[in-house]
Design an enzyme around this catalytic site. Structure first.
Site, mmCIF file in Angstrom:
data_model
loop_
_atom_site.group_PDB
_atom_site.id
_atom_site.type_symbol
_atom_site.label_atom_id
_atom_site.label_comp_id
_atom_site.label_asym_id
_atom_site.label_seq_id
_atom_site.Cartn_x
_atom_site.Cartn_y
_atom_site.Cartn_z
ATOM 1 N N ASN A 108 1.562 -18.928 70.442
ATOM 2 C CA ASN A 108 2.041 -20.295 71.126
ATOM 3 C C ASN A 108 0.961 -20.908 71.523
ATOM 4 O O ASN A 108 0.013 -20.727 72.756
ATOM 5 C CB ASN A 108 2.431 -19.252 72.540
ATOM 6 N N TRP A 109 1.504 -22.524 70.732
ATOM 7 C CA TRP A 109 0.605 -22.981 71.365
ATOM 8 C C TRP A 109 0.457 -24.625 72.256
ATOM 9 O O TRP A 109 -0.284 -24.887 72.953
ATOM 10 C CB TRP A 109 0.451 -24.542 69.942
ATOM 11 N N LYS A 110 2.038 -23.657 73.036
ATOM 12 C CA LYS A 110 1.123 -24.388 74.670
ATOM 13 C C LYS A 110 1.942 -25.860 74.486
ATOM 14 O O LYS A 110 2.614 -26.531 73.319
ATOM 15 C CB LYS A 110 0.921 -24.015 75.317
ATOM 16 N N HIS A 139 9.007 -17.139 79.539
ATOM 17 C CA HIS A 139 7.347 -17.090 79.776
ATOM 18 C C HIS A 139 7.536 -17.175 81.093
ATOM 19 O O HIS A 139 7.694 -18.368 81.679
ATOM 20 C CB HIS A 139 6.458 -17.744 78.560
ATOM 21 N N GLU A 190 3.770 -9.609 78.567
ATOM 22 C CA GLU A 190 2.414 -10.090 79.098
ATOM 23 C C GLU A 190 2.570 -10.474 81.128
ATOM 24 O O GLU A 190 3.311 -10.768 81.636
ATOM 25 C CB GLU A 190 2.968 -11.681 79.314
#
Length: 262
Positions: free
Chosen positions: A9-11, A99, A171
């Site tokens: 996940n490169w956000k 998320h 998470e």
């Protein structure tokens, strides 16, 4: 041996140049990845098509595309949003929902996340449902009840069968980007609890569902997590921005799988 999934996940990071360089390194350095390892990249949505074109040009058959978000509508007057059908048109396979950063900064609640889950399944994409507790909930001993609430909101809307071909990513909010990961033993116990809870509805789905861990995964700790019985992969955030780290995480996982099947 279980399958493993690794999602990067490169956000909100990167630009055309840095992403292109990262993709070149990924597609040229990742070789002989076992079929039991599934890899996906979640770039900023603006760059999804560019990433797709690069992967196609390199005849990539290893790396899939993941979106960081999706709207609950397929079309209409919803400025700035992107639909599941648009993502499918761009060859996206996975979609992140729930998320903690979306929950915190965009005030997304369980009801909205359940609607996103529903539209993803309708479009035959694969949802990656992120669940987990914050520090206050952890300190009060509410981890299990929070996970149940987040799962139940999905079951209530679409039923347990919708969890077929779905990934759950546990998470813990307090561990994300903190550099302080939960202990592998503790994460295993929570993953086992999640699997057992789903088994109360459907044992087959519980046995088949992939449950990832996301929370300050690094090259130093990834093997400690993926060797746990109920941890089926990792959702990698900040560590994946350094492409050397992401490649190492993938190779460590790949070597583990190869040794298992020798």
């Amino acid at each position: 041996m279980k399958n493993l999934s690794i999602i990067a996940n490169w956000k909100l990071n990167g630009n055309k140049n840095t992403i292109t360089n990262s993709l070149i390194n990924l597609t040229t350095q990742l070789t002989n990845i076992p079929q039991y390892i599934k890899i996906a990249i979640a770039p900023p949505i603006l760059y999804i098509d560019m990433v797709k074109n690069h992967l196609t040009s390199y005849n990539n058959k290893t790396i899939e595309l993941c979106s960081q978000n999706v709207d609950i509508h397929l079309s209409g007057a919803f400025t700035g949003d992107i639909s599941a059908s648009m993502l499918k048109d761009l060859s996206v396979k996975y979609v992140l929902i729930g998320h903690s950063e979306r929950r915190i900064y965009h005030k997304e609640n369980n009801s909205l996340i359940a609607q996103k889950f529903s539209i993803i399944k309708q479009t035959e994409l694969i949802p990656i449902l992120c669940i987990g507790e914050n520090k206050e909930e952890r300190d009060s001993g509410s981890t299990q009840s929070i996970c149940i609430q987040q799962i139940d909101s999905i079951i209530k809307l679409v039923g347990i069968k919708a969890f077929e071909n779905t990934i759950i990513a546990y998470e813990p909010v307090w561990a994300i980007g903190s550099g302080s990961s939960a202990s592998p033993r503790n994460v295993q116990s929570i993953h086992q609890f999640i699997r057992n809870y789903i088994a109360q509805y459907d044992k087959t789905i519980a046995n088949q569902i992939s449950i990832q861990y996301g929370g300050s995964i690094t090259t130093d700790n990834v093997l400690e997590f993926i060797t746990q019985k109920d941890i089926d992969g990792v959702l990698v955030g900040s560590a994946s921005l350094d492409i050397r780290n992401l490649i190492k995480i993938i190779n460590l996982s790949s070597n583990l799988i190869k040794k298992t099947y020798q």
